[in-house]
Design a protein around this motif. Structure first.
Motif, PDB file in Angstrom:
ATOM      1  N   GLU A   1       0.826  -1.194   0.000  1.00 44.50           N
ATOM      2  CA  GLU A   1       0.000   0.000   0.000  1.00 44.50           C
ATOM      3  C   GLU A   1       0.867   1.253   0.000  1.00 44.50           C
ATOM      4  N   LYS A   2       1.948   1.196   0.791  1.00 42.20           N
ATOM      5  CA  LYS A   2       2.829   2.368   0.871  1.00 42.20           C
ATOM      6  C   LYS A   2       3.827   2.346  -0.283  1.00 42.20           C
ATOM      7  N   ASN A   3       4.306   3.531  -0.609  1.00 42.61           N
ATOM      8  CA  ASN A   3       5.194   3.643  -1.738  1.00 42.61           C
ATOM      9  C   ASN A   3       6.586   3.105  -1.444  1.00 42.61           C
ATOM     10  N   MET A   4       7.073   2.214  -2.297  1.00 39.98           N
ATOM     11  CA  MET A   4       8.453   1.767  -2.184  1.00 39.98           C
ATOM     12  C   MET A   4       9.195   1.949  -3.508  1.00 39.98           C
ATOM     13  N   PHE A   5       8.595   2.738  -4.368  1.00 44.34           N
ATOM     14  CA  PHE A   5       9.272   3.036  -5.628  1.00 44.34           C
ATOM     15  C   PHE A   5      10.157   4.262  -5.453  1.00 44.34           C
ATOM     16  N   ILE A   6      11.062   4.458  -6.415  1.00 45.49           N
ATOM     17  CA  ILE A   6      11.972   5.591  -6.336  1.00 45.49           C
ATOM     18  C   ILE A   6      11.354   6.766  -7.072  1.00 45.49           C
ATOM     19  N   PRO A   7      11.111   7.864  -6.366  1.00 49.61           N
ATOM     20  CA  PRO A   7      10.350   8.990  -6.925  1.00 49.61           C
ATOM     21  C   PRO A   7      10.854   9.516  -8.264  1.00 49.61           C
ATOM     22  N   LYS A   8      12.176   9.503  -8.457  1.00 49.66           N
ATOM     23  CA  LYS A   8      12.679  10.118  -9.687  1.00 49.66           C
ATOM     24  C   LYS A   8      12.627   9.189 -10.898  1.00 49.66           C
TER      25      LYS A   8
ATOM     26  N   PHE B   1      27.467   3.065   5.567  1.00 48.31           N
ATOM     27  CA  PHE B   1      27.225   2.857   6.993  1.00 48.31           C
ATOM     28  C   PHE B   1      26.299   3.941   7.528  1.00 48.31           C
ATOM     29  N   LEU B   2      26.575   5.192   7.153  1.00 46.19           N
ATOM     30  CA  LEU B   2      25.708   6.280   7.596  1.00 46.19           C
ATOM     31  C   LEU B   2      24.289   6.080   7.081  1.00 46.19           C
ATOM     32  N   GLY B   3      24.169   5.636   5.827  1.00 45.27           N
ATOM     33  CA  GLY B   3      22.857   5.392   5.250  1.00 45.27           C
ATOM     34  C   GLY B   3      22.105   4.312   6.011  1.00 45.27           C
ATOM     35  N   ALA B   4      22.841   3.254   6.380  1.00 47.17           N
ATOM     36  CA  ALA B   4      22.213   2.153   7.111  1.00 47.17           C
ATOM     37  C   ALA B   4      21.761   2.603   8.497  1.00 47.17           C
ATOM     38  N   MET B   5      22.580   3.444   9.120  1.00 47.01           N
ATOM     39  CA  MET B   5      22.215   3.954  10.446  1.00 47.01           C
ATOM     40  C   MET B   5      20.999   4.877  10.347  1.00 47.01           C
TER      41      MET B   5
ATOM     42  N   TYR C   1      20.765   5.091   0.088  1.00 50.50           N
ATOM     43  CA  TYR C   1      20.595   3.819   0.798  1.00 50.50           C
ATOM     44  C   TYR C   1      19.130   3.452   0.992  1.00 50.50           C
ATOM     45  N   THR C   2      18.376   4.355   1.615  1.00 51.70           N
ATOM     46  CA  THR C   2      16.970   4.043   1.928  1.00 51.70           C
ATOM     47  C   THR C   2      16.135   3.735   0.691  1.00 51.70           C
ATOM     48  N   PRO C   3      16.095   4.632  -0.334  1.00 54.28           N
ATOM     49  CA  PRO C   3      15.253   4.308  -1.499  1.00 54.28           C
ATOM     50  C   PRO C   3      15.666   3.032  -2.214  1.00 54.28           C
ATOM     51  N   HIS C   4      16.978   2.785  -2.334  1.00 53.50           N
ATOM     52  CA  HIS C   4      17.408   1.578  -3.031  1.00 53.50           C
ATOM     53  C   HIS C   4      17.068   0.327  -2.225  1.00 53.50           C
ATOM     54  N   TYR C   5      17.315   0.390  -0.942  1.00 61.26           N
ATOM     55  CA  TYR C   5      17.050  -0.756  -0.064  1.00 61.26           C
ATOM     56  C   TYR C   5      15.580  -1.158  -0.154  1.00 61.26           C
TER      57      TYR C   5
ATOM     58  N   ILE D   1      22.974  -5.398  -8.882  1.00 63.28           N
ATOM     59  CA  ILE D   1      24.209  -4.644  -9.141  1.00 63.28           C
ATOM     60  C   ILE D   1      23.998  -3.701 -10.331  1.00 63.28           C
ATOM     61  N   LYS D   2      23.374  -4.221 -11.362  1.00 64.73           N
ATOM     62  CA  LYS D   2      23.077  -3.401 -12.540  1.00 64.73           C
ATOM     63  C   LYS D   2      22.289  -2.162 -12.131  1.00 64.73           C
ATOM     64  N   PHE D   3      21.269  -2.393 -11.318  1.00 61.80           N
ATOM     65  CA  PHE D   3      20.403  -1.296 -10.899  1.00 61.80           C
ATOM     66  C   PHE D   3      21.175  -0.255 -10.094  1.00 61.80           C
ATOM     67  N   GLU D   4      21.889  -0.719  -9.055  1.00 61.86           N
ATOM     68  CA  GLU D   4      22.608   0.216  -8.182  1.00 61.86           C
ATOM     69  C   GLU D   4      23.662   0.988  -8.966  1.00 61.86           C
ATOM     70  N   THR D   5      24.418   0.255  -9.773  1.00 63.87           N
ATOM     71  CA  THR D   5      25.509   0.887 -10.519  1.00 63.87           C
ATOM     72  C   THR D   5      24.968   1.921 -11.504  1.00 63.87           C
ATOM     73  N   LYS D   6      23.908   1.546 -12.197  1.00 65.57           N
ATOM     74  CA  LYS D   6      23.325   2.477 -13.167  1.00 65.57           C
ATOM     75  C   LYS D   6      22.889   3.766 -12.482  1.00 65.57           C
ATOM     76  N   LYS D   7      22.185   3.598 -11.359  1.00 70.90           N
ATOM     77  CA  LYS D   7      21.670   4.780 -10.662  1.00 70.90           C
ATOM     78  C   LYS D   7      22.811   5.656 -10.154  1.00 70.90           C
ATOM     79  N   ALA D   8      23.800   5.021  -9.531  1.00 70.36           N
ATOM     80  CA  ALA D   8      24.913   5.786  -8.959  1.00 70.36           C
ATOM     81  C   ALA D   8      25.726   6.445 -10.063  1.00 70.36           C
ATOM     82  N   THR D   9      25.943   5.704 -11.138  1.00 73.64           N
ATOM     83  CA  THR D   9      26.736   6.260 -12.246  1.00 73.64           C
ATOM     84  C   THR D   9      26.053   7.477 -12.841  1.00 73.64           C
TER      85      THR D   9
END
Lengths: 296, 245, 124
Positions: free
Chosen positions: A84-91, B156-160, B68-72, B8-16
């Motif tokens: 129900e809650k959003n877990m997609f990436i806004p951009k 680490f900061l992102g995880a915290m 960290y949060t959005p990707h996780y 890995i593809k996803f994370e790398t693409k986004k970060a790149t």
């Protein structure tokens, strides 16, 4: 049972001093559409999050396709759970979200996803944060349906959708379910309009499973009986009355019991009026705190 | 395996993507600043890649932790186990670190090639700090391990932040800001009396033989330690979704 | 076939009755095929299991039968089966409630009989 695909045993989840799910055991079968009903805070979303390892249980087991499902990618890859809650990436653009999601669901049908986007008028070029609440729901519907996962779960799939689109969703769901049978679980508050598409209904109350039956059985599990107070009190004395109301001088009772034809005749002979209960009201009586009503 | 490579593809693409965009902006300003100083000071100018390196490092530091949060949550929703998610993050950001080294190396080469014919002084940061002959291996090891340390500490900061919420960020940055009040005096104690200064010198390998490798080793240790801590936090982390993700 | 359901009865029963009505009216002839469970499910926007339940009632009563590999067909003599079935419940369902209502509003038996005759004349 060969038809069994998902089973939990004594699942318990506590948050600080609140027990969200209590000794919860359930068995779900394949190729059925389950409605998951419960009051706010009853534990529906907690259950769904536990089934998909998004949160962890305090105790208990979860088996999917016969194997332990906790943090198991073998099990997780067979489930598509649109929350129900959003877990997609806004951009991210809608197109990209769908493309990325398709890589993680092995049965994902991209053609079907495109067809659904057209049908529900979801513009693929928009970024997620540009979508209105209704279209956020539509995106989840598109991915959930196109995933064709053996277990597909929707938590409040029609939030923000108008009646016509909701209708389109139910029809589309049925059509795709018939063509690609699988197990679908829908958690919803819109009981009256969605009850007909469910083959079975699960009712949760205060973290406990209080009912798991076919929709028809649930509909037939209660009835209204009304008439003069003294007659009713006498005739229904041996029946499971869970709720009463006075409407003028007429007493209306909610009886939690299946009504056989002979019983019906007996009541009608006593000048009592018998009628079925709309399923939404039935749910309310079921989950009320007036009297403990459990149904196996 | 398939899932891991998709993550890995996803994370790398986004970060790149975000890193490249930032690099482009940075290059524009970097070039602009060089041109301006050129016009102002002509032959007496001294250039280094510091103007590029510092902002870039800060960008990496911030970008990795806020991703960290959005990707996780996104990868968790798509049915990945936490083990897969954590490993994909480590591998992806290692790739980013390698990419960053290449970017910095390219910049150095291009800068040197550009400025030599103009007879301007171009200094390499590391030459000043370490006063030894820099080799390709030593330079790469320094930059690579430093970027790894930045990325993994940022993870680490992102995880915290994910685990404890906004309050962690607020406390961290408050502590960071406050440290600027306390640390400089501690560093400036004269002679060999400042333990803090000695530690900093040791950490960055300053005044040591093969100091650049000492620093690299220390950066690597930092990366490994924070990588392990991040893994331990992430592997048991229950999903947290706020209303405004 | 009517396309809406009321709250009075279980849906699968309403589906069964709706098909029976169509057979009685000759809208569906004997030995013709009726829509499959899945088709019915889509027409009425209900779960196929519910539609199947309604069909099964009619199969059990001999009103429908299954031709393997093709689908559900109306059995020969289905009309008669339905008529007999409904005759059986006609008395309870209509006559008794008719008498009760008549008694409630003060219509005598004689008046009732003349009303029925009048009604019968209109129908012919």
């Amino acid at each position: 049972m060969n038809d069994m695909i998902l089973e939990t045993a004594n699942l318990t989840k506590t948050y600080k001093n609140v027990t969200a799910l209590n000794d919860f055991s359930i068995t779900l079968e394949k190729n059925k559409i389950y409605g998951l009903l419960g009051r706010n805070g009853a534990g529906k979303t907690t259950l769904l999050n536990l089934l998909t390892s998004r949160i962890f249980a305090h105790s208990g087991d979860i088996n999917i396709f016969g194997e332990n499902a906790v943090e198991s990618e073998a099990a997780l890859s067979k489930i598509c759970y649109m929350p129900e809650k959003n877990m997609f990436i806004p951009k991210m653009k809608v197109k990209e979200i769908i493309a990325t999601s398709s890589e993680f669901y092995e049965n994902f049908d991209m053609n079907y996803a495109d067809k659904l986007c057209d049908k529900f008028k979801l513009s693929k070029g928009k970024k997620y944060h540009e979508l209105s609440r209704g279209y956020e729901s539509i995106l989840r519907i598109v991915i959930g349906l196109a995933s064709h996962s053996p277990i597909t779960i929707f938590d409040e799939p029609v939030l923000g959708l108008d009646a016509a689109v909701r209708d389109m969703f139910y029809k589309e769901l049925l059509e795709d379910f018939i063509e690609h049978p699988r197990t679908i679980i829908i958690s919803t508050h819109l009981i009256e309009e969605s009850a007909n598409i469910f083959s079975d209904i699960i009712i949760i109350k205060d973290g406990k499973l209080i009912s798991l039956t076919s929709t028809e059985e649930l509909r037939e599990s209660m009835f209204y009986c009304s008439g003069r107070e003294d007659i009713i009190d006498r005739v229904l004395s041996d029946m499971n009355v869970i709720h009463t109301e006075m409407v003028g001088s007429v007493k209306v009772c909610v009886v939690h019991q299946k009504l056989e034809a002979s019983e019906l005749k007996r009541l009608q002979d006593e000048n009592l009026d018998v009628s079925p209960i709309p399923i939404q009201k039935l749910f309310i009586y079921f989950t009320d705190n007036d009297k403990e009503a459990t149904h196996e | 395996m398939n899932r891991l490579s998709n993550c890995i593809k996803f994370e790398t693409k986004k970060a790149t993507k975000s890193t490249l965009i930032f690099m482009l902006f940075l290059l524009v300003f970097y070039t602009l600043s060089i041109v301006l100083t050129l016009v102002e000071h002509s032959n007496n100018a001294t250039y280094s890649s510091m103007g590029f390196f510092m902002p870039f490092s800060i960008f990496l530091f911030i970008n990795v932790s806020i991703s960290y949060t959005p990707h996780y949550n996104f990868l968790l929703m798509l049915g990945n186990s936490r083990k897969t998610i954590m490993f994909s993050q480590f591998i992806s950001y290692f790739i980013i670190a390698v990419g960053s080294v290449i970017a910095v190396a390219l910049l150095e080469l291009i800068s040197q090639a550009m400025f030599k014919p103009m007879h301007f002084n171009y200094v390499n940061l590391l030459n000043i700090v370490y006063r030894t002959n820099l080799t390709f291996v030593s330079t790469v090891s320094w930059y690579l391990t430093l970027f790894m340390a930045i990325c993994f500490f940022s993870l680490f900061l992102g995880a915290m932040r994910y685990k404890f919420g906004k309050i962690f960020s607020r406390i961290f940055w408050a502590a960071f800001a406050l440290s600027w009040i306390f640390i400089p005096p501690l560093l400036m104690v004269s002679g060999n009396k400042s333990n803090l200064l000695n530690f900093v010198k040791y950490f960055f390998g300053v005044d040591y033989n093969n100091g650049i490798y000492v620093a690299s080793a220390n950066f690597l240790i930092v990366a490994i330690i924070f990588g392990i801590i991040t893994y331990l936090i992430g592997i048991k982390q229950e999903m947290i979704v706020s209303e405004k993700n | 076939m009517k396309l809406n359901f009321n709250n009075e009865k279980s849906i699968y029963l309403q589906i069964a009755e709706s098909i029976e009505d169509d057979i009685l009216k000759n809208a569906i002839g004997e030995e013709t095929q009726i829509p499959s469970t899945n088709q019915l499910a889509l027409i009425f926007s209900i779960n196929p299991a519910t539609a199947g339940k309604g069909i099964n009632i009619l199969v059990d009563e001999g009103i429908l039968y299954k031709k393997r590999g093709i689908g559900m067909f109306v059995a020969t003599g289905a009309q008669e089966i339905i008529m007999n079935k409904r005759k059986g419940s006609f008395f309870e369902k209509y006559i008794v409630s008719l008498m009760e209502e008549a008694a409630k509003i003060g219509i005598s038996k004689a008046e009732l009989v003349s009303m029925i005759t009048k009604g019968g004349n209109i129908h012919e």
